[in-house]
Design a protein around this motif. Structure first.
Motif, PDB file in Angstrom:
ATOM      1  N   ILE A  35     -17.271 -29.173  26.005  1.00 37.34           N
ATOM      2  CA  ILE A  35     -16.529 -28.976  27.245  1.00 37.34           C
ATOM      3  C   ILE A  35     -17.420 -28.201  28.209  1.00 37.34           C
ATOM      4  O   ILE A  35     -17.821 -27.073  27.919  1.00 37.34           O
ATOM      5  CB  ILE A  35     -15.221 -28.215  26.995  1.00 37.34           C
ATOM      6  N   ALA A  36     -17.747 -28.839  29.326  1.00 34.97           N
ATOM      7  CA  ALA A  36     -18.585 -28.211  30.347  1.00 34.97           C
ATOM      8  C   ALA A  36     -17.684 -27.727  31.474  1.00 34.97           C
ATOM      9  O   ALA A  36     -17.058 -28.521  32.175  1.00 34.97           O
ATOM     10  CB  ALA A  36     -19.622 -29.199  30.872  1.00 34.97           C
ATOM     11  N   ALA A  79     -26.996 -23.553  33.774  1.00 38.03           N
ATOM     12  CA  ALA A  79     -25.953 -23.725  32.763  1.00 38.03           C
ATOM     13  C   ALA A  79     -26.282 -22.893  31.533  1.00 38.03           C
ATOM     14  O   ALA A  79     -27.444 -22.636  31.229  1.00 38.03           O
ATOM     15  CB  ALA A  79     -25.821 -25.196  32.381  1.00 38.03           C
ATOM     16  N   ASP A  80     -25.240 -22.477  30.833  1.00 38.25           N
ATOM     17  CA  ASP A  80     -25.383 -21.705  29.604  1.00 38.25           C
ATOM     18  C   ASP A  80     -24.589 -22.370  28.490  1.00 38.25           C
ATOM     19  O   ASP A  80     -23.419 -22.724  28.677  1.00 38.25           O
ATOM     20  CB  ASP A  80     -24.861 -20.271  29.787  1.00 38.25           C
ATOM     21  N   THR A 108     -22.705 -25.014  41.834  1.00 38.45           N
ATOM     22  CA  THR A 108     -22.070 -25.954  40.908  1.00 38.45           C
ATOM     23  C   THR A 108     -23.126 -26.925  40.402  1.00 38.45           C
ATOM     24  O   THR A 108     -23.171 -28.084  40.806  1.00 38.45           O
ATOM     25  CB  THR A 108     -20.921 -26.718  41.595  1.00 38.45           C
ATOM     26  N   ASP A 109     -23.986 -26.473  39.506  1.00 37.16           N
ATOM     27  CA  ASP A 109     -25.094 -27.289  39.007  1.00 37.16           C
ATOM     28  C   ASP A 109     -24.639 -28.165  37.843  1.00 37.16           C
ATOM     29  O   ASP A 109     -24.935 -27.892  36.672  1.00 37.16           O
ATOM     30  CB  ASP A 109     -26.260 -26.397  38.578  1.00 37.16           C
ATOM     31  N   ILE A 110     -23.945 -29.241  38.180  1.00 38.01           N
ATOM     32  CA  ILE A 110     -23.461 -30.156  37.152  1.00 38.01           C
ATOM     33  C   ILE A 110     -24.624 -30.758  36.373  1.00 38.01           C
ATOM     34  O   ILE A 110     -24.547 -30.940  35.146  1.00 38.01           O
ATOM     35  CB  ILE A 110     -22.610 -31.263  37.798  1.00 38.01           C
ATOM     36  N   HIS A 111     -25.703 -31.060  37.061  1.00 35.08           N
ATOM     37  CA  HIS A 111     -26.858 -31.662  36.390  1.00 35.08           C
ATOM     38  C   HIS A 111     -27.403 -30.770  35.283  1.00 35.08           C
ATOM     39  O   HIS A 111     -27.850 -31.257  34.245  1.00 35.08           O
ATOM     40  CB  HIS A 111     -27.960 -31.974  37.406  1.00 35.08           C
ATOM     41  N   GLN A 151     -27.512 -35.670  43.838  1.00 31.20           N
ATOM     42  CA  GLN A 151     -28.153 -36.872  43.308  1.00 31.20           C
ATOM     43  C   GLN A 151     -28.597 -36.696  41.855  1.00 31.20           C
ATOM     44  O   GLN A 151     -28.487 -37.620  41.047  1.00 31.20           O
ATOM     45  CB  GLN A 151     -29.348 -37.273  44.182  1.00 31.20           C
ATOM     46  N   GLN A 152     -29.081 -35.503  41.515  1.00 33.66           N
ATOM     47  CA  GLN A 152     -29.545 -35.270  40.153  1.00 33.66           C
ATOM     48  C   GLN A 152     -28.393 -35.332  39.156  1.00 33.66           C
ATOM     49  O   GLN A 152     -28.590 -35.680  37.994  1.00 33.66           O
ATOM     50  CB  GLN A 152     -30.253 -33.907  40.053  1.00 33.66           C
ATOM     51  N   ASP A 153     -27.182 -35.011  39.607  1.00 34.37           N
ATOM     52  CA  ASP A 153     -26.015 -35.155  38.741  1.00 34.37           C
ATOM     53  C   ASP A 153     -25.899 -36.600  38.259  1.00 34.37           C
ATOM     54  O   ASP A 153     -25.680 -36.863  37.065  1.00 34.37           O
ATOM     55  CB  ASP A 153     -24.725 -34.799  39.494  1.00 34.37           C
ATOM     56  N   LEU A 154     -26.040 -37.551  39.177  1.00 30.30           N
ATOM     57  CA  LEU A 154     -25.904 -38.964  38.848  1.00 30.30           C
ATOM     58  C   LEU A 154     -27.015 -39.434  37.924  1.00 30.30           C
ATOM     59  O   LEU A 154     -26.782 -40.203  36.984  1.00 30.30           O
ATOM     60  CB  LEU A 154     -25.895 -39.797  40.131  1.00 30.30           C
TER      61      LEU A 154
END
Length: 231
Positions: A35-36, A79-80, A108-111, A151-154
């Motif tokens: 779970i992110a 992210a951690d 919000t760094d989803i990537h 874009q990096q998320d995608l």
């Protein structure tokens, strides 16, 4: 993103009501879930609710080294891996108790969450067991406002969905749970940004049926119930 943690908590609390009995429940079919969680500064006041929801999992579900593993990732700027995929309930409890969000970080760094999930699955999961990544986020409307940054998320999402034969990594199924504003905004510009954020979360999901709004939460819970029950 004010409802972000609340959404996540409801997901977990609903998921843990599969069994009303006092005994712990172990799924019949193996499943590994990461779970992110979007853990930006606006969620600072909700950490205790997140801890309570995760404690519900440890009390209701019996983790197992191969059958049921759960991992937790938090992300804002970077992210951690708060909890690497584990089948040990004690480790889950320790991670829950240690959760905190002490810094006011608006990002919000989803990537970055996708990158962390890849390595966690690679190191702590095994071939043949279904792998699910649940992304809880509002889709980073600020990035769409700037016109860049998403874009990096995608790119990373496509990498997870396809898997990596060279690295012996199977495809990872991405589920997007949109926790942002669901009602239409009266301001045309803000409404455009909101729709872009929702569409971004749709594109990140593995398929159309893997995107959920907040009001579709019961359907997502039912999905996990069926998967873990071999249905």
């Amino acid at each position: 993103m004010g409802r972000l943690i609340t959404t996540f908590c409801l997901l977990l609390m609903c998921f843990t009501t599969i069994k009303a009995q006092d005994e712990k429940y172990t799924p019949n079919c193996p499943i590994h879930i990461i779970i992110a969680l979007d853990f930006s500064a606006s969620e600072l006041g909700f950490v205790h609710k997140l801890q309570q929801a995760l404690t519900g999992i440890s009390k209701k579900f019996e983790l197992h080294p191969t059958i049921l593993k759960i991992g937790i990732i938090t992300f804002n700027r970077g992210a951690d891996i708060v909890l690497p995929l584990t089948g040990e309930s004690d480790k889950l409890d320790e991670a829950i108790n240690a959760l905190s969000n002490p810094y006011m970080v608006f990002a919000t760094d989803i990537h970055a969450a996708f990158e962390s999930a890849y390595f966690d699955f690679k190191n702590n999961s095994v071939p043949g067991i279904p792998k699910y990544l649940v992304l809880v986020s509002d889709g980073d409307p600020h990035a769409h406002l700037r016109g860049r940054g998403f874009q990096q998320d995608l790119i990373n999402a496509d990498f997870l969905k396809k898997g990596n034969l060279e690295d012996r990594m199977e495809p990872i199924h991405i589920i997007s749970l949109y926790s942002g504003q669901e009602t239409e905004d009266e301001n045309d510009f803000d409404e455009h940004i909101r729709m872009e954020s929702m569409n971004h979360m749709r594109r990140l999901a593995s398929d159309a049926s893997s995107y959920y709004n907040f009001n579709e939460l019961p359907s997502l819970v039912n999905f996990f119930v069926k998967i873990s029950s071999c249905m």
